[in-house]
Each structure stands twice: as structure tokens, then as C-alpha cells.
Scaffold this motif. Structure first.
Motif, PDB file in Angstrom:
ATOM      1  N   LYS A 218       0.932  -1.153   0.402  1.00  0.00           N
ATOM      2  CA  LYS A 218       0.090   0.047  -0.791  1.00  0.00           C
ATOM      3  C   LYS A 218       0.954   1.203   0.309  1.00  0.00           C
ATOM      4  CE  LYS A 218      -3.481  -2.421   2.176  1.00  0.00           C
ATOM      5  NZ  LYS A 218      -4.870  -2.710   1.063  1.00  0.00           N
ATOM      6  N   LEU A 219       2.113   1.053  -0.570  1.00  0.00           N
ATOM      7  CA  LEU A 219       2.708   1.938  -1.165  1.00  0.00           C
ATOM      8  C   LEU A 219       2.550   2.858  -2.377  1.00  0.00           C
ATOM      9  CD1 LEU A 219       5.815   1.229   0.380  1.00  0.00           C
ATOM     10  CD2 LEU A 219       4.313   2.636   1.665  1.00  0.00           C
ATOM     11  N   PRO A 220       2.639   3.934  -2.603  1.00  0.00           N
ATOM     12  CA  PRO A 220       2.013   4.937  -3.831  1.00  0.00           C
ATOM     13  C   PRO A 220       3.274   4.801  -4.658  1.00  0.00           C
ATOM     14  CG  PRO A 220       2.319   6.836  -2.509  1.00  0.00           C
ATOM     15  CD  PRO A 220       2.807   5.584  -1.864  1.00  0.00           C
ATOM     16  N   PHE A 221       2.904   4.509  -5.990  1.00  0.00           N
ATOM     17  CA  PHE A 221       3.702   4.195  -7.376  1.00  0.00           C
ATOM     18  C   PHE A 221       3.918   5.092  -8.709  1.00  0.00           C
ATOM     19  CE2 PHE A 221       5.494   1.995 -10.929  1.00  0.00           C
ATOM     20  CZ  PHE A 221       6.358   2.401 -10.832  1.00  0.00           C
TER      21      PHE A 221
ATOM     22  N   GLY B 136     -18.906  -2.967  -1.759  1.00  0.00           N
ATOM     23  CA  GLY B 136     -17.881  -3.314  -0.321  1.00  0.00           C
ATOM     24  C   GLY B 136     -16.814  -2.496  -0.017  1.00  0.00           C
ATOM     25  N   LEU B 137     -17.488  -0.798  -0.463  1.00  0.00           N
ATOM     26  CA  LEU B 137     -15.194  -0.171  -0.413  1.00  0.00           C
ATOM     27  C   LEU B 137     -15.355   0.157   1.764  1.00  0.00           C
ATOM     28  CD1 LEU B 137     -16.451   2.847  -2.143  1.00  0.00           C
ATOM     29  CD2 LEU B 137     -14.102   1.361  -2.720  1.00  0.00           C
ATOM     30  N   THR B 138     -13.841  -0.202   1.903  1.00  0.00           N
ATOM     31  CA  THR B 138     -13.381  -0.100   3.246  1.00  0.00           C
ATOM     32  C   THR B 138     -13.568   1.317   3.401  1.00  0.00           C
ATOM     33  OG1 THR B 138     -11.335  -0.612   2.854  1.00  0.00           O
ATOM     34  CG2 THR B 138     -12.958  -2.577   2.698  1.00  0.00           C
TER      35      THR B 138
ATOM     36  N   PRO C  15     -10.699   8.787   2.251  1.00  0.00           N
ATOM     37  CA  PRO C  15     -12.456   8.762   1.809  1.00  0.00           C
ATOM     38  C   PRO C  15     -12.945   9.518   0.471  1.00  0.00           C
ATOM     39  CG  PRO C  15     -11.150   9.775   3.843  1.00  0.00           C
ATOM     40  CD  PRO C  15     -10.572   9.351   2.896  1.00  0.00           C
ATOM     41  N   ILE C  16     -14.482   8.830   0.158  1.00  0.00           N
ATOM     42  CA  ILE C  16     -14.366   9.107  -0.938  1.00  0.00           C
ATOM     43  C   ILE C  16     -16.003  10.325  -1.267  1.00  0.00           C
ATOM     44  CG2 ILE C  16     -15.299   8.662  -3.172  1.00  0.00           C
ATOM     45  CD1 ILE C  16     -14.398   5.817  -2.568  1.00  0.00           C
TER      46      ILE C  16
ATOM     47  N   ALA D 219      -8.533   5.045  -4.159  1.00  0.00           N
ATOM     48  CA  ALA D 219      -9.183   5.469  -2.959  1.00  0.00           C
ATOM     49  C   ALA D 219      -9.177   4.672  -2.132  1.00  0.00           C
ATOM     50  CB  ALA D 219     -10.336   6.100  -3.044  1.00  0.00           C
ATOM     51  N   GLN D 220      -9.506   3.584  -1.913  1.00  0.00           N
ATOM     52  CA  GLN D 220      -9.247   2.376  -0.922  1.00  0.00           C
ATOM     53  C   GLN D 220      -8.154   1.397  -0.657  1.00  0.00           C
ATOM     54  OE1 GLN D 220     -12.605  -0.976  -0.675  1.00  0.00           O
ATOM     55  NE2 GLN D 220     -11.370  -2.171  -1.862  1.00  0.00           N
TER      56      GLN D 220
END
Length: 865
Positions: free
Chosen positions: A419-422, A739-741, A705-706, A699-700
Motif C-alpha cells: 500500500k505504497l504509492p507508485f 464493498g468499499l472499506t 474517503p470518497i 482511494a481504497q
């Protein structure tokens, strides 16, 4: 010859002053020429032929021997050539003509005025021309000529005549010590770089003092100290008793070749032009050291894996020698440079590919360095930014080169699992296996303007399809239009955009790395010379104190000044009152035409559902972009479904609400008729819903948040939409939102039509504005299907209970938001404030719910219907 015959003077009006005693002192004048003193041609010729301070005498002694400074060598770097030259344009004494030689840079129409007086003065004249002979004219029949080079669609005769390197090379080749320009306003006459280089090499440059004085009145152009402007001396420099010296205070000259037009320019001139070619405007390719210096905080870069063992898996003949030659010629170790740095204080693992080393081709070492960069970033919990520039696979390594695509892709997948951005930045060129692997695997994909982006080479495509390719094919703009990248970012904005994106993707599980919009902007405002850093205090989890103080004082930042523009800025375009009034009239005419076509009266009973329909459809009602402008700070619009196109009906991106990162997805109708047509009047295509799905997934992944803003008559109905799977796209949105967390807040701003609206309204909190409507389909469609009479649409609106109060009563929404004393189009600021307050409060209520609780609450909410 008397002194007075060596130069002549003119007054400010351009009239000849015959009496030397009456000659005025050199007055200051506008523009490049700072003196009224002019020289006669015979004086110029006499001085150039008799004194030792010609170009040959000044520089000839310095051309022998090997330069001590290694940077005096010429470095050929793939498609761009850097040359550090001290005396490369020196005129050797052996080629110096018996008579002083003058190179004339002039248009054909001015040639006749030069020939007779110059030859009469004793000058050996060479006239510059080009391959297509457009400059020849009279000169070609009477004078020796020198061909400046080839003209191309990118390089005209005027560009060749105005190019410093071309003219200096011509002067050297023909042995000229004098250069005559046909106008004091010619590009070279006002070019401080040209005059500086000419002075360094002992070349004297002259231009007519005034129009009509070519036969006798010439001024010598020199560079003035300080501002680099051109000036002329008040008396002839050869009469001062000392020969001028060749100063080189700035060290060796760095020449850079434009990869597009192939002309050479002073590197500093290109830098001053924003790294664009001064001739053709092409954005120039940067070396890794230049890219790093322009992007990261000063002194923060720490290189990783600077050297790795070479590989020759095929034992390809001569390959090791080619590698060694590339290193020697380019000064680079390999086709990528990797390491750790900070951008506005935010830590990042960064890789920069080198188009100057084997055209950035990806072999074993390149793949290994990029994969190692990503794996170390995972260990140190760092985001990864890679600037891509590649011609494709390293052919000399065969299948091993191909396998690098899979190796780096595996590393990218590991980064995603962590969960690290690329973030990838596509520069010119990005092609082949790099395009087909990590370049297009970024969570965010940016590109520089006009960068070449594609998989197969254009020549291969032409040979395959036997057709000419369209203009703009395989450019960054082409990729944006076809939904393949997120945004095109100007190079001058790249640092600030990357800083914002890194801040928006700061790991939510590490409180020491939480940052705010204001802290990033403050760090960026320090400036490139002294990059600041971001305060990453844990207290940033709470609502930003400064933002709250500003709001209490009724102050809102001007986003247009504070936010970098990426893609299309979401603020309303600045227009004058007259233009705005014209837009309003055009929209009103369109609405009246549509109403006449429907055959339905626009009259509505006060307080009725049909009145709400009319208000929701009002062409002056603020659209989603107006709400984003008032609610979201630092909004960066992201484009495309990564497969087919970018749908303007879905406006989506990232920003900040109350100091917290959010993903925003909105249905946008457009602010004027032209904009509405481009956005399909807010009716999304399948690619629009796929764009929204892509941003929901992103976002997930990062726990963001969305916010969904709904305003559409419905999903677009058409054959092309069905061909591309309109139903599939909406269905995918619905099941993924279920199912968005992360928290999802949806607000209906205007029309909420059918499944096209519901695709963005499966939220934990759903609200409607007071005059918005929500229905299974349009009232016209309802009346047409059930009663076979579209004119009964007002009756259908009432029957469907589509107004906000009725929808709230049946429990479909959680709240009705006031629009103020009147509809939103009469007081947009009040309407925006009400939505902003609701969204902030909803996020506060949802903040304490776990991911599992968010999913359960959302699904239970819709299970009751």
C-alpha cells in the motif's frame, strides 16, 4: 587617413554630422544600440586587416595543445549533444584571407546594398545562404556564398540565419573575422548569447546604424556588462591603444543540440527558455542530474546502486565495448539513476531514466536497479516516483531484456501490496517494453507535454497498416485524450504537483507522516533555491487549525493562486461580464429549444415536484465544479479509464477537505454550451464510469474517503455506449461501492436520473439539495412508457415522488440540504456552504467506524429498501 575618416557620427535623428567637433557625445538610446557613433566600411576594413586583434590572431594561439580541463572535450550524448567548448570557432591564421573576410547574414533583398560598398572598402565578402537558395537572390550571382545548412519543416531559413552555433560555425569555416547583419533589429543583433560568444572568439559584429545607411554607417554590437544588452563604443576600439582581450569568465561554453530540429544552442539559453528549444519550442530531454536538481530538495539526493555488474547473456559480439563507449561518451553509468530524496520535505524513492544512454533501453542492469529501488522503498516505507524515458528493450541482451518487464512488474505488485504509492512520469520518449510494463503501472501516471508515448514504433506501425499516421499520434496529448494517463504537467509545475501527490498519498498507518495541504504549500513557497520541508507533526490528524481560523474570519484562499494547475483547473474560467452574459443567453436559448422539442409546458405549480425538476434543470444552476471549488482545496484533476478515453462527464481527482485527503468523483454538466457539448451534458459514457471505478480502487488502496457529487439526467444512451458496455460499467461501480472499506458520502446536486446516478450514490451517507430530484428515470420517459404520452411529464414527476422532501420521507436519503433563501443559482455561495458543512460533518461521524463497520453499515442501509 585622418582620424575623422575612420568613423562618422549621426545625430539622434539619424542625420550625418560632418564636423567632428560638432559630433554629439554618445547619447543613450532605446533598444540594443546605446551610441550614435557609426563606423565607415573603409575604417572597419583597415582595422581588421592591419591590426593583430583579428579573430585569428586573438584565438589562434590558444587552439594548440590538449585542454587541461577535461570538460573542454566534446561529449556526444545520443540524440542531444553537450559540448563544452572554449575555442571551437577559432579562425586559424592559415585560412585567413589576404583581405579581411566578412560573413554577411542578410536577406536576399538587402544583398545589393552590401556588395559594392563592401568590396570597394577592401573586404572579402562571403554571403550566407541555405540549401533551398531562398537567401541567394542578387548575392548568388555576384558573391561567394556559404551554405548554412539544410532547411526542414522544423527549420526555416530564418531559423538558420538566427542560430548562434550555425553562424559561428560558418564564420570559422569561411575564415571570417567580421560578421555583418542587415538590421540592428535582426534576431542575432539583439541576442546577448550570440554577442557574448562572438566577443569571446574575437569576431566583430556590425549592423547598420539607421535604416538607409548601409553604405557608410555601421555600429559595432557589443555585450554590455550586467544586463547582457548590446552596446557600441563611443570611439573605435582599435583607437584605444590596447587590443581587446577575450574574456571567458563563465568558463567553458556548454552547447546543447535540440533532438527535434537538430540545431545547437547555448545551454544557458535553453535553460532561460524553460528547457525549450529557442527555435522550434520543443521541450528538451534532461539528464538525470538535471532532472533531480529540478525536482528534489537541494542536497537531499542519495544515490542507490550506482554501479551494478554488467551482463552479456548472449555473448553478443562487441556489446561490452559498446557499453564502455557509451559510458565514456555520455559520462553516465547506465540508463537509469536511482536513490532516495525529499520533495518539499516529503521522503521519496526516485528513479530517473537516461535517454542519453543507449536511448534509455532496458537491459538487465536497468531492470535490476528499478526492482531494487522498489524493494528498498518497501523496506523503508517510501513512495516511489520514476521518470521514464526509453526506446524499448536492450536488443543485445535478447530474452533477458524482455524478462525485465516481468521482473519490475513483480516489484510493482509487491509495492502495491505494501500500500505504497507508485507514481510514474512519462517523458520524451517512453516506448516499447518500458511503456508495456512499469511506465503504465503507476497509481498516478503523469506526462510532460508533447512527450512521445507508445508501444510499437511509428515506422513499424506504418509498415504494418500501410497508412500514414494522424498528426499528434503517440504524444502525451494523444494518450490523455484516449484515457491512458492521468494528467499532463508542465515541467515548471512538476515539483509542486509531485509534492501534493506525495502528501495526498502519505501512509495513513504512520502518524508521523501525516501532512496537510497548507504545510506542503508553505514548503513549496520557500523556492527552488532553498527548498523547505513539511512539518509532519502527528497533530495534523486533527482539523487544520489555520484552516479553521481562516474560516472563522470568513477568509478563503484564492485557489487559482495557491494550487498547481494540472489537467484542467476546476475553477470557473475567468470571463468578462460581457462574455458571461453571452454564455447565459446561449444556454437559455438552448433550454427553450429543448423545451419546444419536448412539447411540454415549462409552467410548474409552486412547490410541486415538476417545479423541482425545472429548477434542477436550470441552466444557471451551479455545477459540480463550482462545489469542488468551494469545498476541496488543492484539487488535482485526474483523467482517463486507462483503456479507451477520458469522459468529461465525470470530473474526478484528489484534494483536501478539512485538512484530510479525499478522492472526489463528480458528474459535471459544463458551465457553458460549448463545455456542455464536450461533457455530453453530464451524461456519462462507459469510460466515465470506469474512470470513477479506477479512482475508487485507488482511494481504497490508500485509505482515502470518497466524495461523490451526482448531477445527471442519466447514463448516455447510444449505440457506442452499448458497444462499450454501459450496463457492465455501471454494474461494476455498484458492486465495488458495496464493498468499499473507506467512507463514502454522496450528494445529489441537481438531477439524479436512474442507474446513471445510482452508480455514484451507494454511499454511507446520501443527501440531496433542496431543489434536486432523484428518480428511476426522467418524468418524460416515465410518461412515455406508462402512458404513451410525454406531455404528462409533470404528472409523472408527482407520481414518482422525485422531489427531495418525498425522497427523504421514503428513507432513500439521509438529509435535505438547504440552498438558502432561493434556489442555488440565485445564491450559489450559500448552497455550496451548506454542502460543505454536511460533507465535513458526515466524515466526522464516519471517522470512528472500522472498514468492516463501514461496509456493513452501507449494505444494511440499502438492504432495507
Amino acid at each position: 587617413m585622418a582620424k575623422s575618416s575612420k568613423y562618422i557620427s549621426f545625430d539622434a535623428a539619424g542625420k550625418l554630422v560632418n564636423d567632428e567637433a560638432a559630433a554629439p557625445e554618445a547619447p543613450e538610446a532605446e533598444g540594443a544600440l546605446k551610441s550614435a557613433v557609426s563606423y565607415a566600411l573603409d575604417a572597419i576594413a583597415e582595422a581588421a586587416g592591419s591590426l593583430p586583434d583579428t579573430a585569428a590572431a586573438l584565438i589562434g594561439a590558444k587552439t594548440s595543445g590538449t585542454p587541461e580541463d577535461p570538460e573542454e572535450a566534446v561529449l556526444h550524448v545520443a540524440r542531444h549533444v553537450r559540448s563544452t567548448i572554449g575555442d571551437d570557432f577559432a579562425v586559424s591564421p592559415e585560412v585567413q584571407a589576404a583581405k579581411p573576410r566578412a560573413l554577411v547574414i542578410a536577406s536576399a533583398k538587402n544583398a545589393r546594398a552590401f556588395v559594392v560598398p563592401m568590396e570597394a572598402a577592401g573586404l572579402d565578402v562571403v554571403f550566407a545562404t541555405v540549401d533551398n537558395r531562398s537567401l541567394d537572390g542578387f548575392a548568388r550571382r555576384t558573391l561567394p556564398t556559404y551554405n548554412l545548412g539544410l532547411t526542414t519543416p522544423q527549420v526555416s531559413a530564418d531559423l538558420l540565419m538566427g542560430n548562434i552555433y550555425t553562424v559561428l560555425s560558418a564564420a570559422k569555416a569561411c575564415g571570417a573575422s567580421l560578421i555583418f547583419l542587415d538590421s540592428a533589429t535582426a534576431p542575432l543583433a539583439e541576442d546577448r548569447y550570440f554577442l557574448r560568444h562572438a566577443a569571446k572568439r574575437g569576431l566583430r559584429v556590425f549592423a547598420p546604424a539607421f535604416e538607409g545607411t548601409m553604405r557608410m554607417g555601421w555600429v559595432e554590437l557589443l555585450t554590455a556588462e550586467g544586463d547582457g544588452a548590446c552596446s557600441v563604443p563611443s570611439e573605435a576600439p582599435w583607437e584605444e591603444g590596447t587590443a581587446p582581450t577575450v574574456d571567458d569568465d563563465e568558463g567553458p561554453t556548454h552547447w546543447r543540440r535540440c533532438h527535434k530540429c537538430k540545431l545547437f544552442f547555448d545551454k544557458q539559453e535553453m535553460i532561460d527558455e524553460g528547457h525549450r528549444c529557442p527555435a522550434c519550442g520543443t521541450l528538451q530531454r534532461l539528464r538525470s542530474d538535471e532532472r533531480i536538481a529540478a525536482t528534489v530538495d537541494a542536497g537531499s539526493f542519495e544515490e542507490w546502486n550506482a554501479q551494478m555488474p554488467d551482463s552479456n547473456p548472449l555473448d553478443f559480439p562487441g556489446y561490452p565495448e559498446k557499453i564502455a563507449d557509451q559510458r565514456e561518451r555520455s559520462g553516465l553509468e547506465e540508463a537509469v539513476c536511482t536513490g532516495r530524496a525529499t520533495i518539499a520535505g516529503l521522503p521519496v524513492a526516485i528513479g530517473v531514466m537516461e535517454s542519453g544512454f543507449f536511448m534509455g533501453s532496458m537491459g538487465h542492469v536497468v531492470g535490476e536497479k528499478v526492482a531494487a529501488l522498489i524493494d528498498r522503498a518497501i523496506e523503508e516505507r517510501l513512495p516511489v516516483v520514476v521518470f521514464c524515458a526509453s526506446g524499448g528493450a536492450r536488443m543485445q541482451e535478447g530474452l533477458i531484456s524482455l524478462m525485465q518487464m516481468a521482473k519490475v512488474s513483480c516489484a510493482v505488485e509487491r509495492l502495491g501490496q505494501a500500500k505504497l504509492p507508485f507514481i510514474t512520469v512519462l517523458t520524451d520518449p517512453t516506448t516499447g517494453g518500458v511503456t508495456a510494463s512499469f511506465a503504465m503501472q503507476g497509481d498516478i501516471i503523469l506526462a510532460e507535454p508533447n512527450a512521445l508515448i507508445g508501444f510499437a514504433g511509428q515506422r513499424v506501425i506504418r509498415d504494418t497498416i500501410k497508412q500514414e499516421l494522424p498528426e499528434g499520434f503517440q504524444t502525451a496529448e494523444f494518450a490523455l485524450e484516449h484515457g491512458l494517463i492521468d494528467a499532463i504537467v508542465e515541467r515548471s509545475q512538476m515539483r509542486s504537483v509531485l509534492a501534493q501527490l506525495l502528501a495526498l498519498h502519505a501512509p495513513a498507518d504512520d502518524p508521523t507522516r501525516i501532512v496537510t495541504y497548507h504545510s506542503v504549500m508553505d514548503a513549496l513557497s520557500v523556492g527552488a533555491g532553498a527548498y523547505g520541508s513539511v512539518d509532519v507533526a502527528p497533530e495534523a490528524r486533527e482539523e487544520n487549525e489555520r484552516l479553521g481560523a481562516e474560516e472563522e474570519a470568513g477568509f478563503l484562499r484564492n485557489l487559482a493562486e495557491a494550487v498547481p494547475v494540472v489537467g484542467e483547473f476546476i475553477g470557473k474560467p475567468e470571463e468578462g461580464e460581457e462574455a458571461e452574459a453571452a454564455d447565459r443567453r446561449e444556454l437559455e436559448r438552448h433550454a427553450r429549444r429543448e423545451a419546444r422539442k419536448s412539447g411540454i409546458s415549462g409552467e410548474a405549480e409552486a412547490g410541486s415536484a415538476w417545479e423541482s425538476v425545472q429548477i434542477a434543470r436550470n441552466v444557471h444552476r451551479p455545477t459540480a465544479r463550482r462545489y469542488i471549488e468551494g469545498i476541496v482545496e488543492g484539487f488535482i484533476e485526474l483523467h482517463g479509464d486507462r483503456a479507451f478515453a477520458d469522459d468529461g462527464a465525470i470530473l474526478a481527482g484528489l484534494g483536501w477537505i478539512s485538512g484530510h485527503p479525499v478522492t472526489v468523483i463528480a458528474q459535471e454538466k459544463g458551465v457553458n454550451l460549448t463545455d456542455r457539448v464536450a461533457r455530453n451534458f453530464g451524461c456519462p459514457q462507459p469510460e466515465g464510469y470506469r474512470k470513477s471505478l479506477r479512482l475508487m480502487r485507488e482511494a481504497q488502496k490508500f485509505g482515502r474517503p470518497i466524495l461523490c457529487l451526482v448531477d445527471t439526467q442519466g447514463a448516455f444512451c447510444g449505440t457506442e455506449a452499448e458497444e462499450r458496455g454501459q450496463g457492465n460499467a455501471i454494474a461494476d461501480n455498484l458492486v465495488f461501492m458495496a464493498g468499499l472499506t473507506v467512507p463514502v458520502v454522496s450528494v445529489l446536486l441537481g438531477e439524479g436520473g436512474s442507474g446513471g446516478a445510482l452508480a455514484l450514490a451507494v454511499g454511507n451517507r446520501v443527501a440531496m439539495q433542496e431543489h434536486a430530484v432523484y428518480s428511476v428515470l426522467s418524468p418524460e420517459g416515465f410518461a412515455s412508457i406508462l402512458w404513451k404520452d410525454r406531455s404528462r411529464a409533470p404528472e409523472a414527476a408527482q407520481a414518482m415522488k422525485m422531489d427531495a422532501a418525498s425522497v427523504l420521507a421514503c428513507g432513500v436519503i439521509d438529509a435535505v440540504l438547504s440552498e438558502g433563501e432561493g434556489p442555488a443559482h440565485e445564491n450559489p455561495d450559500e448552497a455550496v456552504a451548506a454542502v460543505r458543512d454536511y460533507v465535513r460533518e458526515a466524515y466526522k461521524e464516519l471517522a470512528d467506524l472500522s472498514p468492516e463497520e463501514l461496509v456493513r453499515q452501507r449494505q444494511e442501509r440499502f438492504a432495507q429498501f
